[in-house]
Design an enzyme around this catalytic site. Structure first.
Site, PDB file in Angstrom:
ATOM      1  N   CYS A 153      17.502  24.856   4.817  1.00 36.64           N
ATOM      2  CA  CYS A 153      16.403  24.963   3.842  1.00 36.64           C
ATOM      3  C   CYS A 153      15.521  26.135   4.241  1.00 36.64           C
ATOM      4  O   CYS A 153      15.041  26.905   3.408  1.00 36.64           O
ATOM      5  CB  CYS A 153      15.565  23.686   3.831  1.00 36.64           C
ATOM      6  SG  CYS A 153      16.505  22.179   3.699  1.00 36.64           S
ATOM      7  N   CYS A 197      19.176  20.721  -5.007  1.00 40.99           N
ATOM      8  CA  CYS A 197      19.144  21.978  -4.245  1.00 40.99           C
ATOM      9  C   CYS A 197      20.227  21.958  -3.180  1.00 40.99           C
ATOM     10  O   CYS A 197      20.934  22.942  -2.962  1.00 40.99           O
ATOM     11  CB  CYS A 197      17.767  22.139  -3.598  1.00 40.99           C
ATOM     12  SG  CYS A 197      17.311  23.847  -3.354  1.00 40.99           S
ATOM     13  N   CYS A 207      -2.649  -6.100 -13.727  1.00 39.51           N
ATOM     14  CA  CYS A 207      -3.101  -6.222 -12.340  1.00 39.51           C
ATOM     15  C   CYS A 207      -3.721  -4.924 -11.851  1.00 39.51           C
ATOM     16  O   CYS A 207      -4.789  -4.925 -11.246  1.00 39.51           O
ATOM     17  CB  CYS A 207      -1.931  -6.582 -11.426  1.00 39.51           C
ATOM     18  SG  CYS A 207      -1.394  -8.275 -11.599  1.00 39.51           S
ATOM     19  N   HIS A 208      -3.047  -3.819 -12.090  1.00 37.75           N
ATOM     20  CA  HIS A 208      -3.417  -2.580 -11.418  1.00 37.75           C
ATOM     21  C   HIS A 208      -4.497  -1.764 -12.102  1.00 37.75           C
ATOM     22  O   HIS A 208      -5.084  -0.882 -11.474  1.00 37.75           O
ATOM     23  CB  HIS A 208      -2.157  -1.747 -11.173  1.00 37.75           C
ATOM     24  CG  HIS A 208      -1.201  -2.424 -10.228  1.00 37.75           C
ATOM     25  ND1 HIS A 208      -1.513  -2.679  -8.912  1.00 37.75           N
ATOM     26  CD2 HIS A 208       0.036  -2.941 -10.427  1.00 37.75           C
ATOM     27  CE1 HIS A 208      -0.502  -3.303  -8.340  1.00 37.75           C
ATOM     28  NE2 HIS A 208       0.452  -3.493  -9.232  1.00 37.75           N
ATOM     29  N   ARG A 238       9.907   1.391  -4.393  1.00 34.57           N
ATOM     30  CA  ARG A 238       8.712   0.556  -4.542  1.00 34.57           C
ATOM     31  C   ARG A 238       8.557   0.069  -5.975  1.00 34.57           C
ATOM     32  O   ARG A 238       8.240  -1.079  -6.223  1.00 34.57           O
ATOM     33  CB  ARG A 238       7.467   1.360  -4.107  1.00 34.57           C
ATOM     34  CG  ARG A 238       6.193   0.528  -4.085  1.00 34.57           C
ATOM     35  CD  ARG A 238       6.313  -0.608  -3.136  1.00 34.57           C
ATOM     36  NE  ARG A 238       5.210  -1.537  -3.172  1.00 34.57           N
ATOM     37  CZ  ARG A 238       5.106  -2.577  -3.990  1.00 34.57           C
ATOM     38  NH1 ARG A 238       6.044  -2.816  -4.888  1.00 34.57           N
ATOM     39  NH2 ARG A 238       4.069  -3.380  -3.927  1.00 34.57           N
ATOM     40  N   CYS A 274       8.571  -3.691  -7.777  1.00 34.14           N
ATOM     41  CA  CYS A 274       7.568  -4.218  -8.704  1.00 34.14           C
ATOM     42  C   CYS A 274       8.274  -5.037  -9.775  1.00 34.14           C
ATOM     43  O   CYS A 274       7.771  -6.092 -10.193  1.00 34.14           O
ATOM     44  CB  CYS A 274       6.799  -3.091  -9.403  1.00 34.14           C
ATOM     45  SG  CYS A 274       5.773  -2.115  -8.315  1.00 34.14           S
TER      46      CYS A 274
END
Lengths: 271, 169, 116
Positions: free
Chosen positions: A86, A124, A190-191, A228, A232
């Site tokens: 890279c 890439c 909720c959020h 994540r 949920c």
């Protein structure tokens, strides 16, 4: 002389107006409408306990740091038929990657698709380095994503929702506002509406994306935003979309728009 | 690795270990577990271990005093997978008087022993920290063996809301 | 195979009792959990980790499944003279991890009492 308005006509007029009114108020949120004001945005750290705060602040023993070291190593490692690392093309991340994480997910010009940072890194590697594929959520991809994201540490999030990205943004926003799963809950309930309130012993957070990839103690390893978000779905007992699903990227883009101005914060530790 | 014991005490411990090993419930595939003390508790008997059971594999008739050890864990652990633990044993750490071993024992985990440390006068201080896994609310015991063969211990109750050892996606 | 990081104080003077922090990257798979595909992950934990200084084992820990992933160990050593700190650990798979650090211990100043 006024024609007498019959009861029926009155009814029609009333319900016609009511229907129109419903249309107006039930219309999708305008892009400018924010349920959490920009000056009320808070990182997940505001909702965690003292142990997590200590872990994250520990610049030696933060459990995400070994992955950072690995990412730094991989950056310099020559890979694939290109015989390039890279670093060969991008030099030091502090220069070339500065600000990159603040504007992903972004539209890939070649394919027109919405790419998150992991997708971009994978592409890439395959196209330019002509190296073997790094599967989603693999150690290498997570380490590299973390390392690249860290070049934007402290910088405010500013992802574009214009042009081709707009439809993705709207799709993501719609998912965020729609009830799902057996628990029939929408993210916003909720959020947006209940952050700061305790759910059992945990304080609900605003669900911000600024600290990903994060070391999640529950999984004892670094985790991507996609993982994540899939969790949920598990949380509301909804069917979890497949890895690489468009919905996850759309939601990520909406979250980044919602988090505009919040600083990138890695390497982070979360429950 | 094991502290030196009289032949009789060694025989007692050997019997405890082998009989205990037959009670293995959950699949540990390694036949040659280097630490014989890292065996799995028989889970069919699903109750919390009591203090005596927790220290029995290590303390065989020696004196054991509830003093000299400071154990520190959070009272409420965010997540059972990573619970910071610190402890300190009052000891001059001289050749004549020092801590030789420290055992960290869990009341509820499938494997009772969480870690064992070997120390000596070269450490200067019998103080250490680490991160443990706790599978649910339980008592943790820190047991220190001194160079004179006696033991010191301390216990602490930890409330764990998200237990380790349980899969959560 | 695994990476590890070591932290020791910047300046160590003969007689000091100083703190070492070692963070080892290791999954410490307990054998009780499943991976993202739902397959049970076999137990793989560090069986023992030792610190050798001046050809002598000065610290040893034998963790089990009850030790967190990516374990952190903090302990103390009394500084005598400079030498190589050599950490070595072996896990259930037989992989050997190593870390070496050149420990520099400054001789005690006559006027400076050793810290403890």
């Amino acid at each position: 002389m006024l024609l007498p308005i019959t009861a029926l006509k009155r009814c029609c007029v009333f319900w016609g107006l009511a229907w129109l009114g419903m249309l107006v108020f039930a219309a999708p949120l305008h892009a400018q409408q924010r349920l959490i004001a920009l000056d009320k945005l808070q990182s997940g750290l505001a909702f965690t306990g003292p142990e997590i705060l200590d872990l994250q602040a520990d610049d030696f023993a933060n459990p995400a740091l070994p992955a950072m070291d690995k990412g730094a190593k991989l950056w310099k490692q020559v890979a694939g038929k290109s015989d390039k690392s890279c670093q060969s093309c991008h030099g030091e991340t502090s220069a070339s990657m500065k600000g990159v994480a603040t504007r992903y997910p972004a539209i890939d010009k070649a394919s027109g698709q919405l790419f998150n940072l992991e997708d971009r890194i994978r592409q890439c590697r395959q196209k330019n380095q002509k190296a073997s594929e790094w599967p989603l959520e693999s150690d290498e991809l997570l380490a590299m994503t973390l390392f690249v994201t860290s070049a934007s540490n402290g910088m405010p999030i500013k992802a574009s929702v214009e042009g081709k990205a707009q439809s993705h943004f709207e799709a993501g926003q719609k998912i965020f506002m729609t009830r799902q799963g057996q628990m029939n809950l929408a993210c916003t309930q909720c959020h947006d509406q209940r952050y700061g309130i305790k759910l059992f012993t945990d304080k609900l957070s605003q669900g911000q994306p600024n600290a990903y990839p994060a070391y999640r103690i529950e999984w004892q390893r670094l985790a991507s935003l996609e993982r994540r978000l899939r969790f949920c779905y598990t949380g509301v007992k909804a069917e979890v979309p497949a890895w690489g699903h468009k919905d996850m990227r759309d939601i990520s883009l909406y979250l980044m728009w919602r988090a505009q101005g919040l600083s990138i914060e890695v390497p982070s530790v979360r429950k | 690795m094991l502290p030196s014991l009289s032949r009789r005490d060694y025989l007692i411990r050997f019997l405890q270990t082998t009989v205990g090993a037959w009670g293995v419930g959950v699949g540990l595939t390694n036949a040659q577990d280097m630490s014989v003390l890292g065996r799995v508790q028989d889970l069919s008997d699903a109750r919390l271990r009591n203090f005596e059971e927790m220290v029995a594999p290590y303390v065989v008739r020696q004196t054991m005093k509830h003093e000299g050890v400071t154990l520190s864990l959070p009272m409420l652990a965010d997540n059972g997978h990573l619970v910071p633990l610190s402890l300190k044993v009052d000891s001059p750490m001289t050749e004549a008087s020092h801590v030789t071993h420290i055992y960290l024992i869990s009341q509820r985990n499938p494997v009772p022993l969480m870690a064992m440390f070997v120390l000596g006068p070269w450490n200067g201080r019998a103080e250490l920290s680490m991160r443990v896994r706790l599978s649910g609310t339980q008592m943790v015991v820190a047991l220190a063996r001194l160079s004179d063969g006696t033991f010191r211990y301390e216990t602490q109750e930890v409330v764990v809301t998200e237990a380790a050892c349980i899969d959560n996606g | 195979m695994t990476t590890a990081r070591l932290q020791v104080p910047n300046r160590i003077i003969e007689g000091d009792v100083f703190k070492l922090r070692l963070l080892v990257q290791h999954p410490m798979d307990s054998g009780f959990l499943r991976d993202l595909e739902g397959v049970l992950v076999k137990r793989n934990v560090i069986r023992h980790l030792q610190c050798i200084l001046h050809d002598k084992e000065v610290f040893r820990v034998e963790p089990t499944t009850g030790t967190s992933a990516n374990p952190l160990f903090e302990f103390y050593l009394r500084a005598t003279h400079s030498g190589e700190l050599y950490f070595r650990w072996v896990d259930d798979k037989g992989y050997i991890g190593e870390l070496r650090h050149n420990l520099v211990v400054e001789p005690a100043n006559q006027s400076q009492a050793p810290k403890s």
